[in-house]
Scaffold this motif. Structure first.
Motif, PDB file in Angstrom:
ATOM      1  N   SER A 151       0.842  -1.195   0.000  1.00 66.12           N
ATOM      2  CA  SER A 151       0.000   0.000   0.000  1.00 66.12           C
ATOM      3  C   SER A 151       0.876   1.244   0.000  1.00 66.12           C
ATOM      4  O   SER A 151       0.622   2.199  -0.712  1.00 66.12           O
ATOM      5  CB  SER A 151      -0.881   0.047   1.243  1.00 66.12           C
ATOM      6  N   ARG A 152       1.924   1.195   0.820  1.00 64.23           N
ATOM      7  CA  ARG A 152       2.820   2.351   0.903  1.00 64.23           C
ATOM      8  C   ARG A 152       3.433   2.635  -0.459  1.00 64.23           C
ATOM      9  O   ARG A 152       3.457   3.753  -0.932  1.00 64.23           O
ATOM     10  CB  ARG A 152       3.941   2.053   1.903  1.00 64.23           C
ATOM     11  N   ALA A 153       3.896   1.575  -1.108  1.00 67.04           N
ATOM     12  CA  ALA A 153       4.571   1.754  -2.384  1.00 67.04           C
ATOM     13  C   ALA A 153       3.590   2.272  -3.435  1.00 67.04           C
ATOM     14  O   ALA A 153       3.904   3.141  -4.225  1.00 67.04           O
ATOM     15  CB  ALA A 153       5.163   0.422  -2.835  1.00 67.04           C
ATOM     16  N   ARG A 154       2.357   1.759  -3.412  1.00 68.22           N
ATOM     17  CA  ARG A 154       1.403   2.094  -4.454  1.00 68.22           C
ATOM     18  C   ARG A 154       0.765   3.470  -4.245  1.00 68.22           C
ATOM     19  O   ARG A 154       0.569   4.224  -5.160  1.00 68.22           O
ATOM     20  CB  ARG A 154       0.285   1.041  -4.461  1.00 68.22           C
ATOM     21  N   LEU A 155       0.441   3.756  -2.993  1.00 68.19           N
ATOM     22  CA  LEU A 155      -0.329   4.967  -2.733  1.00 68.19           C
ATOM     23  C   LEU A 155       0.537   6.134  -2.279  1.00 68.19           C
ATOM     24  O   LEU A 155       0.084   7.260  -2.232  1.00 68.19           O
ATOM     25  CB  LEU A 155      -1.364   4.699  -1.633  1.00 68.19           C
ATOM     26  N   GLY A 156       1.761   5.808  -1.913  1.00 63.50           N
ATOM     27  CA  GLY A 156       2.623   6.861  -1.416  1.00 63.50           C
ATOM     28  C   GLY A 156       2.133   7.414  -0.087  1.00 63.50           C
ATOM     29  O   GLY A 156       2.321   8.571   0.232  1.00 63.50           O
ATOM     30  N   VAL A 157       1.462   6.595   0.686  1.00 70.08           N
ATOM     31  CA  VAL A 157       0.996   7.056   2.007  1.00 70.08           C
ATOM     32  C   VAL A 157       1.637   6.221   3.097  1.00 70.08           C
ATOM     33  O   VAL A 157       2.022   5.082   2.865  1.00 70.08           O
ATOM     34  CB  VAL A 157      -0.539   6.922   2.145  1.00 70.08           C
ATOM     35  N   GLY A 158       1.734   6.802   4.240  1.00 69.48           N
ATOM     36  CA  GLY A 158       2.230   6.038   5.381  1.00 69.48           C
ATOM     37  C   GLY A 158       1.159   5.051   5.752  1.00 69.48           C
ATOM     38  O   GLY A 158       0.013   5.431   5.937  1.00 69.48           O
ATOM     39  N   SER A 159       1.484   3.792   5.812  1.00 68.15           N
ATOM     40  CA  SER A 159       0.436   2.818   6.032  1.00 68.15           C
ATOM     41  C   SER A 159       0.300   2.470   7.505  1.00 68.15           C
ATOM     42  O   SER A 159       1.285   2.351   8.210  1.00 68.15           O
ATOM     43  CB  SER A 159       0.767   1.575   5.229  1.00 68.15           C
ATOM     44  N   SER A 160      -0.938   2.334   7.923  1.00 65.18           N
ATOM     45  CA  SER A 160      -1.187   1.967   9.303  1.00 65.18           C
ATOM     46  C   SER A 160      -0.757   0.523   9.534  1.00 65.18           C
ATOM     47  O   SER A 160      -0.746  -0.285   8.620  1.00 65.18           O
ATOM     48  CB  SER A 160      -2.683   2.103   9.560  1.00 65.18           C
ATOM     49  N   SER A 161      -0.442   0.211  10.769  1.00 67.36           N
ATOM     50  CA  SER A 161      -0.033  -1.164  11.034  1.00 67.36           C
ATOM     51  C   SER A 161      -1.207  -1.973  11.570  1.00 67.36           C
ATOM     52  O   SER A 161      -1.032  -3.056  12.078  1.00 67.36           O
ATOM     53  CB  SER A 161       1.116  -1.179  12.036  1.00 67.36           C
ATOM     54  N   LYS A 162      -2.405  -1.423  11.475  1.00 65.51           N
ATOM     55  CA  LYS A 162      -3.545  -2.138  12.049  1.00 65.51           C
ATOM     56  C   LYS A 162      -3.996  -3.256  11.122  1.00 65.51           C
ATOM     57  O   LYS A 162      -4.352  -3.013   9.966  1.00 65.51           O
ATOM     58  CB  LYS A 162      -4.697  -1.169  12.257  1.00 65.51           C
ATOM     59  N   VAL A 163      -3.984  -4.439  11.664  1.00 63.97           N
ATOM     60  CA  VAL A 163      -4.362  -5.595  10.869  1.00 63.97           C
ATOM     61  C   VAL A 163      -5.310  -6.456  11.662  1.00 63.97           C
ATOM     62  O   VAL A 163      -5.240  -6.511  12.898  1.00 63.97           O
ATOM     63  CB  VAL A 163      -3.099  -6.407  10.502  1.00 63.97           C
ATOM     64  N   MET A 164      -6.221  -7.077  10.949  1.00 68.34           N
ATOM     65  CA  MET A 164      -7.084  -8.060  11.605  1.00 68.34           C
ATOM     66  C   MET A 164      -7.220  -9.217  10.617  1.00 68.34           C
ATOM     67  O   MET A 164      -7.559  -9.005   9.454  1.00 68.34           O
ATOM     68  CB  MET A 164      -8.449  -7.426  11.860  1.00 68.34           C
ATOM     69  N   ALA A 165      -6.891 -10.404  11.073  1.00 64.51           N
ATOM     70  CA  ALA A 165      -7.012 -11.549  10.170  1.00 64.51           C
ATOM     71  C   ALA A 165      -8.011 -12.531  10.754  1.00 64.51           C
ATOM     72  O   ALA A 165      -8.077 -12.714  11.974  1.00 64.51           O
ATOM     73  CB  ALA A 165      -5.658 -12.212   9.986  1.00 64.51           C
ATOM     74  N   VAL A 166      -8.811 -13.128   9.863  1.00 61.84           N
ATOM     75  CA  VAL A 166      -9.718 -14.186  10.317  1.00 61.84           C
ATOM     76  C   VAL A 166      -9.416 -15.443   9.519  1.00 61.84           C
ATOM     77  O   VAL A 166      -9.037 -15.369   8.350  1.00 61.84           O
ATOM     78  CB  VAL A 166     -11.217 -13.834  10.154  1.00 61.84           C
ATOM     79  N   HIS A 273     -11.277  -6.593  20.274  1.00 54.94           N
ATOM     80  CA  HIS A 273     -10.324  -6.392  19.180  1.00 54.94           C
ATOM     81  C   HIS A 273     -11.020  -5.782  17.962  1.00 54.94           C
ATOM     82  O   HIS A 273     -10.520  -4.837  17.346  1.00 54.94           O
ATOM     83  CB  HIS A 273      -9.654  -7.717  18.810  1.00 54.94           C
ATOM     84  N   VAL A 274     -12.179  -6.315  17.639  1.00 47.68           N
ATOM     85  CA  VAL A 274     -12.911  -5.819  16.472  1.00 47.68           C
ATOM     86  C   VAL A 274     -13.325  -4.365  16.701  1.00 47.68           C
ATOM     87  O   VAL A 274     -13.189  -3.507  15.826  1.00 47.68           O
ATOM     88  CB  VAL A 274     -14.138  -6.723  16.184  1.00 47.68           C
ATOM     89  N   TYR A 275     -13.774  -4.090  17.897  1.00 42.81           N
ATOM     90  CA  TYR A 275     -14.192  -2.715  18.244  1.00 42.81           C
ATOM     91  C   TYR A 275     -13.021  -1.752  18.062  1.00 42.81           C
ATOM     92  O   TYR A 275     -13.153  -0.688  17.457  1.00 42.81           O
ATOM     93  CB  TYR A 275     -14.677  -2.715  19.693  1.00 42.81           C
ATOM     94  N   LYS A 276     -11.862  -2.154  18.560  1.00 42.01           N
ATOM     95  CA  LYS A 276     -10.684  -1.274  18.464  1.00 42.01           C
ATOM     96  C   LYS A 276     -10.262  -1.100  17.011  1.00 42.01           C
ATOM     97  O   LYS A 276      -9.854  -0.018  16.604  1.00 42.01           O
ATOM     98  CB  LYS A 276      -9.521  -1.866  19.267  1.00 42.01           C
ATOM     99  N   PHE A 277     -10.360  -2.153  16.240  1.00 39.93           N
ATOM    100  CA  PHE A 277      -9.955  -2.083  14.835  1.00 39.93           C
ATOM    101  C   PHE A 277     -10.797  -1.029  14.098  1.00 39.93           C
ATOM    102  O   PHE A 277     -10.307  -0.271  13.269  1.00 39.93           O
ATOM    103  CB  PHE A 277     -10.119  -3.460  14.183  1.00 39.93           C
ATOM    104  N   PHE A 278     -12.086  -0.986  14.430  1.00 37.40           N
ATOM    105  CA  PHE A 278     -12.983  -0.072  13.721  1.00 37.40           C
ATOM    106  C   PHE A 278     -13.130   1.281  14.407  1.00 37.40           C
ATOM    107  O   PHE A 278     -13.932   2.100  13.979  1.00 37.40           O
ATOM    108  CB  PHE A 278     -14.370  -0.719  13.559  1.00 37.40           C
ATOM    109  N   GLU A 279     -12.359   1.504  15.460  1.00 40.86           N
ATOM    110  CA  GLU A 279     -12.532   2.725  16.256  1.00 40.86           C
ATOM    111  C   GLU A 279     -12.580   4.014  15.423  1.00 40.86           C
ATOM    112  O   GLU A 279     -13.402   4.893  15.699  1.00 40.86           O
ATOM    113  CB  GLU A 279     -11.448   2.823  17.323  1.00 40.86           C
ATOM    114  N   PRO A 280     -11.737   4.147  14.364  1.00 39.32           N
ATOM    115  CA  PRO A 280     -11.777   5.398  13.599  1.00 39.32           C
ATOM    116  C   PRO A 280     -13.166   5.724  13.051  1.00 39.32           C
ATOM    117  O   PRO A 280     -13.445   6.867  12.723  1.00 39.32           O
ATOM    118  CB  PRO A 280     -10.808   5.131  12.441  1.00 39.32           C
ATOM    119  N   LEU A 281     -14.017   4.728  12.941  1.00 30.12           N
ATOM    120  CA  LEU A 281     -15.340   4.964  12.358  1.00 30.12           C
ATOM    121  C   LEU A 281     -16.433   5.147  13.404  1.00 30.12           C
ATOM    122  O   LEU A 281     -17.555   5.475  13.067  1.00 30.12           O
ATOM    123  CB  LEU A 281     -15.759   3.739  11.529  1.00 30.12           C
TER     124      LEU A 281
END
Ligand SMILES: O=P(O)(O)O[C@@H]1[C@@H](OP(=O)(O)O)[C@H](OP(=O)(O)O)[C@H](O)[C@H](OP(=O)(O)O)[C@H]1OP(=O)(O)O
Ligand SMILES: Nc1ncnc2c1ncn2[C@@H]1O[C@H](COP(=O)(O)OP(=O)(O)OP(=O)(O)O)[C@@H](O)[C@H]1O
Length: 519
Positions: A151-166, A273-281
């Motif tokens: 994402s960083r390479a493609r968008l030129g933005v600093g990418s967040s490290s927030k990840v959630m995998a299921v 965990h899910v709540y924290k992941f979506f906190e920005p919204l």
């Protein structure tokens, strides 16, 4: 050190880094392998995982029995099988980059020692096989670094490290097609997973009468609320939501959630965990999403149902992974083991030459597997009216096809969501996203997620154009979907498959409840 199947994308750090046990942490395990995640922060290392084979005994000595999954599956053959057999069927984008990597006994002993405290009790009767000379080096699908870097390479933005995998182990997604099963067979109405619940309960009672709940225990939930894989595979919104709800309530080994460090979370931590992941919204919806009890798994207004379900459901409805798994599981298991095994057994008994008997049930060669894939991809193969196999070649084909279907019935897929920086309405939209490839075959797709102003529900869309105007704030998630555990199943399991099938049927018939699965 590496074999030919190493994809160019695995640019590896030197052996002194990779073979340092302190750079690895126990992640999880199945019946046959233990997985370690890299803890090394080096960019070449941070997204790697090791898949280390287990022995059949607690002391690490390898003693393959005829039914052992390791009897034929060396690390090299697993890799070859994934790339040459499974990839053409389900799509190469789902196959995780892997290579065989040479290790020392000392390294394995160190891994064994440091993982001892992390391993669940019910798995410790098997330890790491200390005789293996190679393990599989692969990508950690729960790590953030690979997608974030892209994402960083493609968008030129600093990418967040927030990840959630299921992780989802969807199991068998079909009711049998076999024209030879009786029209009255329970298998025509009840899927294998729902039938097997009763068999599992019997096994648990006989082996662990007093044990506390483990991943393997069924919690006391009403029959109608149990997970049925056919719901998950259905592509119907309501049924997928129901399946996910059932998995949250009783996940067993069919559903897992990993945190940003790729650690498997205990179910009581999922909501937070899910709540924290979506906190920005959540500033708009804080009041409407309930976080007032300790374990919100069953709460319809909790974060799992309100936040996690919509994004998983969206991905499952867009992505062809489940449709492909289901199609191949069903077509490759055309006869059903109840019919296939007696057919094979009878044929073997009629063969006069013991060498022919042995070769009918011999471990498949790489060439045979590849011929099988070519054969089944031929459109003529999917005819509803197949000839009943009655020659050596046809029976052999049916056996290999069944084994292939068994692999697809037992694999899992991991969806890795990577949260990109929060944007506000009015910012330029990214170009339409058709999925971009990493340097291996992995495809990253993106979705836009927002809280609807109207009713505080999560809205998921493939592009901003479809959602602009209804909100002030949204997030963009990159995600990948990939499959794990696509090892070949040994041919000498065929007889056991028949035995298990009959035991599952017997256990189901011995109780009164009938389950009607929606095909
Ligand atoms: O037959 P099933 O459906 O019980 O599947 C077995 C799995 O049980 P599950 O139902 O997922 O708990 C079983 O999973 P667990 O060990 O129960 O986590 C294994 O995946 C086993 O495969 P293998 O022997 O390791 O190659 C699986 O055996 P296969 O039938 O896929 O060979
Ligand atoms: N590449 C990966 N990235 C992240 N986690 C992984 C990866 N591969 C496996 N895992 C985790 O480790 C677990 C066990 O791995 P795997 O399914 O390969 O083991 P197994 O012993 O072959 O399974 P089974 O019991 O089905 O035979 C998975 O369920 C998953 O949680």
């Amino acid at each position: 050190m590496q074999h030919d199947f190493s994809p160019p994308s695995l640019a590896l750090p030197p052996p002194n880094v990779l073979l340092d046990p302190k750079h690895w942490r126990y992640k999880n395990e199945g019946n046959a392998n233990v997985i370690f995640s890299s803890t090394c922060k080096d960019w070449q290392c941070s997204h790697l995982a090791l898949r280390v084979r287990k022995s059949c005994s607690p002391n690490g000595s390898r003693s393959p029995s005829p039914t052992s999954p390791f009897a034929e599956a060396t690390s090299l053959s697993s890799i070859e099988y994934a790339n040459r057999v499974i990839a053409p069927l389900v799509g190469p984008e789902y196959i995780v980059p892997m290579c065989a990597y040479r290790v020392t006994e000392l390294f394995l002993k160190d891994l064994e020692a440091q993982s001892r405290l992390s391993r669940p009790d019910y798995r410790t009767h098997q330890s790491i096989d200390l005789t293996q000379e190679e393990v599989i080096l692969t990508v950690d699908l729960t790590s953030h670094s690979r997608i974030a870097r892209q994402s960083r390479a493609r968008l030129g933005v600093g990418s967040s490290s927030k990840v959630m995998a299921v992780e989802v182990k969807p199991k068998w997604g079909f009711l049998p097609l076999s024209p030879f099963l009786s029209p009255d067979s329970e298998k025509r109405q009840t899927c294998r997973f729902c039938m097997k619940r009763h068999y599992n309960q019997g096994i648990e009672h006989s082996f662990f009468p007093d044990s506390p709940l483990s991943e393997y225990s069924f919690e006391d939930i009403p029959e109608k609320n149990h997970f049925c894989p056919l719901d998950l595979y259905s592509s119907d919104s309501t049924r997928i939501s129901r399946a996910l709800g059932a998995l949250y309530a009783s996940s067993r080994n069919n559903f897992r959630l990993f945190n940003s460090d790729g650690v498997v979370l205990q179910p009581d931590k999922w909501s937070t965990h899910v709540y924290k992941f979506f906190e920005p919204l959540l500033h708009q919806a804080k009041g409407s999403i309930r976080m007032d009890s300790v374990d919100h798994r069953g709460d319809e207004d909790g974060p799992l149902h309100r936040l996690l379900t919509p994004i998983i459901r969206y991905v499952l409805q867009q992505d062809p992974v489940l449709a492909r798994l289901k199609m191949w599981q069903a077509w490759l298991d055309y006869w059903d083991i109840e019919i296939l095994w007696p057919m094979v057994d009878q044929f073997v008994k009629n063969l006069k030459d013991p060498r022919d008997q042995a070769s009918l049930l011999a471990p498949p060669t790489s060439k045979e597997w590849q011929e099988t894939v070519s054969r089944v991809q031929n459109p003529g193969y999917r005819s509803m009216h197949r000839k009943v196999p009655d020659t050596f070649t046809e029976i052999r084909h049916a056996i290999l096809e069944y084994l292939l279907s068994a692999t697809l019935k037992d694999c899992s897929f991991i969806i890795n969501f990577n949260l990109e920086p929060v944007r506000v309405a009015g910012e330029a939209e990214h170009p339409k996203d058709d999925g971009s490839k990493l340097s291996d075959n992995t495809v990253i797709r993106h979705i836009y997620v927002l809280m609807s102003d109207d009713d505080g529900h999560l809205v998921v869309a493939p592009s901003l154009t479809e959602i602009q105007g209804s909100t002030t704030q949204w997030i963009r998630l990159g995600y990948t979907v990939q499959i794990v555990d696509v090892d070949p199943k040994p041919v000498d399991k065929l007889k056991l498959y028949h035995l298990k099938d009959q035991s599952i049927l017997a256990a189901y018939r011995s109780q009164e409840n009938r389950v009607f699965c929606n095909p």
